[in-house]
Design a protein around this motif. Structure first.
Motif, PDB file in Angstrom:
ATOM      1  N   PHE A  74       8.262  -0.550   7.685  1.00  0.00           N
ATOM      2  CA  PHE A  74       9.175   0.587   7.494  1.00  0.00           C
ATOM      3  C   PHE A  74      10.457   0.143   6.793  1.00  0.00           C
ATOM      4  CE2 PHE A  74       6.374   2.873  10.277  1.00  0.00           C
ATOM      5  CZ  PHE A  74       6.546   4.196   9.901  1.00  0.00           C
ATOM      6  N   ARG A  75      10.960  -1.019   7.151  1.00  0.00           N
ATOM      7  CA  ARG A  75      12.189  -1.532   6.522  1.00  0.00           C
ATOM      8  C   ARG A  75      11.977  -1.703   5.020  1.00  0.00           C
ATOM      9  NH1 ARG A  75      14.764  -7.526   7.195  1.00  0.00           N
ATOM     10  NH2 ARG A  75      16.932  -6.927   7.370  1.00  0.00           N
ATOM     11  N   GLY A  76      10.835  -2.276   4.647  1.00  0.00           N
ATOM     12  CA  GLY A  76      10.528  -2.466   3.229  1.00  0.00           C
ATOM     13  C   GLY A  76      10.393  -1.143   2.487  1.00  0.00           C
ATOM     14  N   MET A  77       9.732  -0.186   3.122  1.00  0.00           N
ATOM     15  CA  MET A  77       9.562   1.140   2.513  1.00  0.00           C
ATOM     16  C   MET A  77      10.918   1.817   2.314  1.00  0.00           C
ATOM     17  SD  MET A  77       7.039   3.207   1.689  1.00  0.00           S
ATOM     18  CE  MET A  77       6.499   4.875   1.625  1.00  0.00           C
ATOM     19  N   ILE A  78      11.780   1.689   3.311  1.00  0.00           N
ATOM     20  CA  ILE A  78      13.111   2.292   3.223  1.00  0.00           C
ATOM     21  C   ILE A  78      13.935   1.591   2.146  1.00  0.00           C
ATOM     22  CG2 ILE A  78      15.283   2.617   4.471  1.00  0.00           C
ATOM     23  CD1 ILE A  78      13.457   2.982   7.032  1.00  0.00           C
ATOM     24  N   ALA A  79      13.900   0.263   2.106  1.00  0.00           N
ATOM     25  CA  ALA A  79      14.656  -0.483   1.094  1.00  0.00           C
ATOM     26  C   ALA A  79      14.193  -0.109  -0.316  1.00  0.00           C
ATOM     27  CB  ALA A  79      14.503  -1.984   1.325  1.00  0.00           C
ATOM     28  N   ARG A  80      12.894   0.033  -0.492  1.00  0.00           N
ATOM     29  CA  ARG A  80      12.357   0.423  -1.802  1.00  0.00           C
ATOM     30  C   ARG A  80      12.850   1.822  -2.184  1.00  0.00           C
ATOM     31  NH1 ARG A  80       8.809   3.663  -3.971  1.00  0.00           N
ATOM     32  NH2 ARG A  80       8.101   4.469  -1.981  1.00  0.00           N
ATOM     33  N   THR A  81      12.812   2.745  -1.236  1.00  0.00           N
ATOM     34  CA  THR A  81      13.255   4.118  -1.515  1.00  0.00           C
ATOM     35  C   THR A  81      14.747   4.152  -1.828  1.00  0.00           C
ATOM     36  OG1 THR A  81      11.512   4.939  -0.044  1.00  0.00           O
ATOM     37  CG2 THR A  81      13.273   6.478  -0.621  1.00  0.00           C
ATOM     38  N   LEU A  82      15.531   3.387  -1.078  1.00  0.00           N
ATOM     39  CA  LEU A  82      16.972   3.317  -1.370  1.00  0.00           C
ATOM     40  C   LEU A  82      17.217   2.798  -2.783  1.00  0.00           C
ATOM     41  CD1 LEU A  82      18.236   1.916   2.039  1.00  0.00           C
ATOM     42  CD2 LEU A  82      18.889   4.117   1.029  1.00  0.00           C
ATOM     43  N   ALA A  83      16.484   1.763  -3.179  1.00  0.00           N
ATOM     44  CA  ALA A  83      16.649   1.195  -4.517  1.00  0.00           C
ATOM     45  C   ALA A  83      16.256   2.207  -5.590  1.00  0.00           C
ATOM     46  CB  ALA A  83      15.828  -0.084  -4.653  1.00  0.00           C
ATOM     47  N   VAL A  84      15.181   2.955  -5.352  1.00  0.00           N
ATOM     48  CA  VAL A  84      14.740   3.978  -6.305  1.00  0.00           C
ATOM     49  C   VAL A  84      15.846   5.012  -6.527  1.00  0.00           C
ATOM     50  CG1 VAL A  84      13.159   5.955  -6.562  1.00  0.00           C
ATOM     51  CG2 VAL A  84      12.263   3.706  -5.931  1.00  0.00           C
ATOM     52  N   TYR A  85      16.582   5.330  -5.476  1.00  0.00           N
ATOM     53  CA  TYR A  85      17.661   6.322  -5.580  1.00  0.00           C
ATOM     54  C   TYR A  85      19.001   5.698  -5.966  1.00  0.00           C
ATOM     55  CZ  TYR A  85      14.770  10.188  -4.118  1.00  0.00           C
ATOM     56  OH  TYR A  85      13.797  11.166  -4.088  1.00  0.00           O
ATOM     57  N   GLY A  86      18.980   4.434  -6.343  1.00  0.00           N
ATOM     58  CA  GLY A  86      20.182   3.802  -6.876  1.00  0.00           C
ATOM     59  C   GLY A  86      21.108   3.176  -5.852  1.00  0.00           C
TER      60      GLY A  86
END
Length: 191
Positions: A74-86
């Motif tokens: 979940f942490r990785g998924m959240i970090a990836r999503t945060l990066a996608v949104y800048g």
């Protein structure tokens, strides 16, 4: 913090544990900034209620292996999503360690942790390692159905909705986050 504690209470309810009411009391008492550390106090009571009075998070056992692996997904998924949104995942709100590259991801992880906790309580056994099948099942938890903004979505989409709502809050387009509510471990299906 309130969302995390409420989801912990739901997890206990799904396990038919009467201590869920205690956590709901903690959630109602949380004030901005959590000066009474109700998050920590609730977590201590929650883990004892969920895994037994002798349980500690630092033990090397199957339960903690499941939790660690599931949380990291979940942490990785959240970090990836945060990066996608800048967003820079290391710049957190509550989590602020200079040694942690995922402070903001860890902030957003909190209300999703009870999904992994529920899986762990239903799948634990004696031992210290987890199997390949368990790893696959933990990865599939991102597809578990949750409530997000009053609608049923997969946990992975709820992560995206949370990040989108955070963006809207920062842009003053919204004044609250779209936080997930645990519903169980049923896989989300699209009609």
């Amino acid at each position: 913090v309130v969302s995390k504690i409420n989801n912990q209470a739901v997890c206990l309810e799904l396990c038919e544990n009467p201590k869920a009411e205690n956590l709901k009391t903690f959630a109602k008492a949380v004030r901005p900034g959590d000066p009474e550390n109700l998050e920590g106090r609730a977590a201590a009571a929650y883990f004892k209620a969920l895994f037994g009075k002798d349980y500690t998070r630092g033990q090397e056992n199957h339960t903690n292996a499941l939790l660690n692996y599931g949380y990291s997904i979940f942490r990785g998924m959240i970090a990836r999503t945060l990066a996608v949104y800048g967003f820079e995942p290391c710049l957190g709100i509550h989590h602020s360690s200079e040694l942690n590259n995922f402070n903001l991801a860890d902030d957003f992880l909190e209300p999703f942790r009870p999904i992994v906790d529920l899986f762990a309580v239903k799948n634990r056994w004696e031992g210290a390692t987890i199997t390949t099948g368990e790893k696959a099942a933990l990865l599939d938890l991102i597809n578990v159905q949750v409530l997000s903004g009053g609608e049923r979505h997969s946990a992975s989409y709820a992560i995206e909705r949370l990040v989108q709502s955070y963006t809207a809050c920062l842009n003053k387009e919204k004044n609250s986050l779209t936080l997930p509510t645990l519903k169980g471990l049923e896989r989300h299906g699209y009609d």
